[in-house]
Design a protein around this motif. Structure first.
Motif, PDB file in Angstrom:
ATOM      1  N   ARG A 198      -4.854   0.100  -4.232  1.00 41.06           N
ATOM      2  CA  ARG A 198      -4.810   0.291  -2.777  1.00 41.06           C
ATOM      3  C   ARG A 198      -6.144  -0.088  -2.140  1.00 41.06           C
ATOM      4  O   ARG A 198      -6.183  -0.696  -1.067  1.00 41.06           O
ATOM      5  CB  ARG A 198      -4.482   1.744  -2.434  1.00 41.06           C
TER       6      ARG A 198
ATOM      7  N   SER B 119       0.826  -1.204   0.000  1.00 39.31           N
ATOM      8  CA  SER B 119       0.000   0.000   0.000  1.00 39.31           C
ATOM      9  C   SER B 119       0.863   1.259   0.000  1.00 39.31           C
ATOM     10  O   SER B 119       0.547   2.245  -0.685  1.00 39.31           O
ATOM     11  CB  SER B 119      -0.926  -0.007   1.223  1.00 39.31           C
TER      12      SER B 119
ATOM     13  N   GLN C 261       0.983   4.128  -2.925  1.00 40.60           N
ATOM     14  CA  GLN C 261       0.800   5.558  -2.664  1.00 40.60           C
ATOM     15  C   GLN C 261       1.905   6.367  -3.328  1.00 40.60           C
ATOM     16  O   GLN C 261       1.649   7.407  -3.941  1.00 40.60           O
ATOM     17  CB  GLN C 261       0.786   5.828  -1.162  1.00 40.60           C
TER      18      GLN C 261
ATOM     19  N   ASN D  42      -4.450   3.913  -7.099  1.00 40.10           N
ATOM     20  CA  ASN D  42      -5.411   4.096  -6.004  1.00 40.10           C
ATOM     21  C   ASN D  42      -6.454   2.980  -5.972  1.00 40.10           C
ATOM     22  O   ASN D  42      -6.890   2.558  -4.895  1.00 40.10           O
ATOM     23  CB  ASN D  42      -6.101   5.454  -6.127  1.00 40.10           C
TER      24      ASN D  42
END
Length: 333
Positions: A312, A275, A279, A309
């Motif tokens: 994620r 994650s 980012q 995104n």
């Protein structure tokens, strides 16, 4: 002992305490702001103030009454910490103060080994509703802090809505969220909102320097974090900047056809920091898009940003992590 408030937290705190002292701070408040901006520390400072039984003349907690003593003894631990046998060291939500409840990610003990849940479930929301229905044990206020509120699952939102529709005096429910748009409109509309905003660059840089970071590192971290001091502090304190550079190297290798998507994806998930890397990948797309005038190049970078995104979000689901990451990396090939 609570960490001192930063200048941007102090502004939000002063706004909230003025509303509390004026008697118009609502039953439910949505505390919003980017991740790592300090929403949790802000909420705990506010909780300390309202739970104090003998406040000073300026409304600040006395630090000596029973309420303050119990608040100081509240659990101070990392919810991810485990014992040598692999079981959690503390139940999440434990608090020495009987009128303070912290609701967050909980351990799922079965099947073994224990694993942190990826969402807040209906049993937790029912528990907080029951807590708020009881008379405060110390005779003062009662506070429930939910962090992160965007992780509440959809079944639990209906239970939360019932609590929001039945406010009681002296009961405070504070929902902390980095992505308030993920909350249903029915929840958002029933909460006051307290925003913790990014500070001016000069203020953020001065705060980073006060944290002991060298000026060059602080400047680089703040630039990489797009003015977010909490994120910059985390990166400058650990290996976040090095990880960011490694992500950029991998992205360039993929774009040149010098790396295989599957191999990179496996490496990114191997240490549990997928994650974080995603980012950085999304931020990299934003940085490259800055100042572009070519529509095709802008669309490509927008697709890369969205893919990172989306991945994620998928990491919080049951989708295999390496497959979610691989999908995002394909946008860079």
């Amino acid at each position: 002992m609570l960490p001192a408030l930063s200048p941007w937290q102090r502004r939000a705190y002063d706004h909230a305490t003025a509303a509390i002292d004026g008697g118009h701070f609502g039953h439910a408040t949505l505390i919003t702001g980017p991740a790592l901006i300090g929403k949790r520390v802000l909420a705990e400072h506010l909780a300390h103030r309202v739970l104090c039984r003998s406040p000073q003349a300026n409304g600040e907690p006395c630090g000596a009454c029973k309420g303050c003593s119990l608040f100081a003894a509240r659990a101070q631990y990392d919810p991810l910490e485990v014992r040598p046998d692999g079981t959690p060291s503390h139940p999440w939500g434990h608090s020495a103060h009987p009128d303070l409840l912290m609701v967050g990610y909980e351990w799922k003990l079965k099947p073994a080994p224990p694993k942190m849940r990826a969402e807040l479930v209906i049993e937790q929301i029912r528990s907080l509703s029951e807590k708020l229905s009881l008379t405060p044990q110390l005779g003062g206020a009662q506070v429930v802090i939910v962090d992160p509120a965007d992780a509440i699952n959809w079944n639990a939102f209906n239970a939360l809505l019932k609590t929001l529709e039945e406010p009681q005096p002296g009961r405070y429910l504070w929902l902390l969220s980095s992505n308030p748009a993920r909350l249903p409109a029915t929840i958002r509309s029933r909460c006051q909102r307290l925003d913790v905003r990014l500070p001016p660059r000069e203020e953020a840089l001065a705060w980073l320097l006060s944290r002991g970071h060298a000026a060059k590192v602080a400047g680089e971290a703040l630039e990489a974090a797009r003015g977010h001091p909490g994120l910059a502090d985390a990166w400058a304190s650990g290996d976040g900047l090095a990880l960011r550079r490694a992500v950029a190297d991998d992205a360039r290798s993929l774009a040149r056809g010098q790396a295989a998507v599957g191999e990179v994806a496996q490496r990114w998930v191997a240490d549990g920091r997928a994650s974080e890397r995603l980012q950085h990948l999304a931020d990299l797309a934003l940085h490259e898009a800055a100042g572009l005038t070519d529509p095709a190049a802008t669309r490509t970078l927008a697709a890369r940003f969205d893919a990172a995104n989306r991945a994620r979000d998928l990491l919080r689901s049951t989708v295999r992590a390496d497959l979610a990451v691989a999908e995002s990396l394909l946008a860079w090939c």
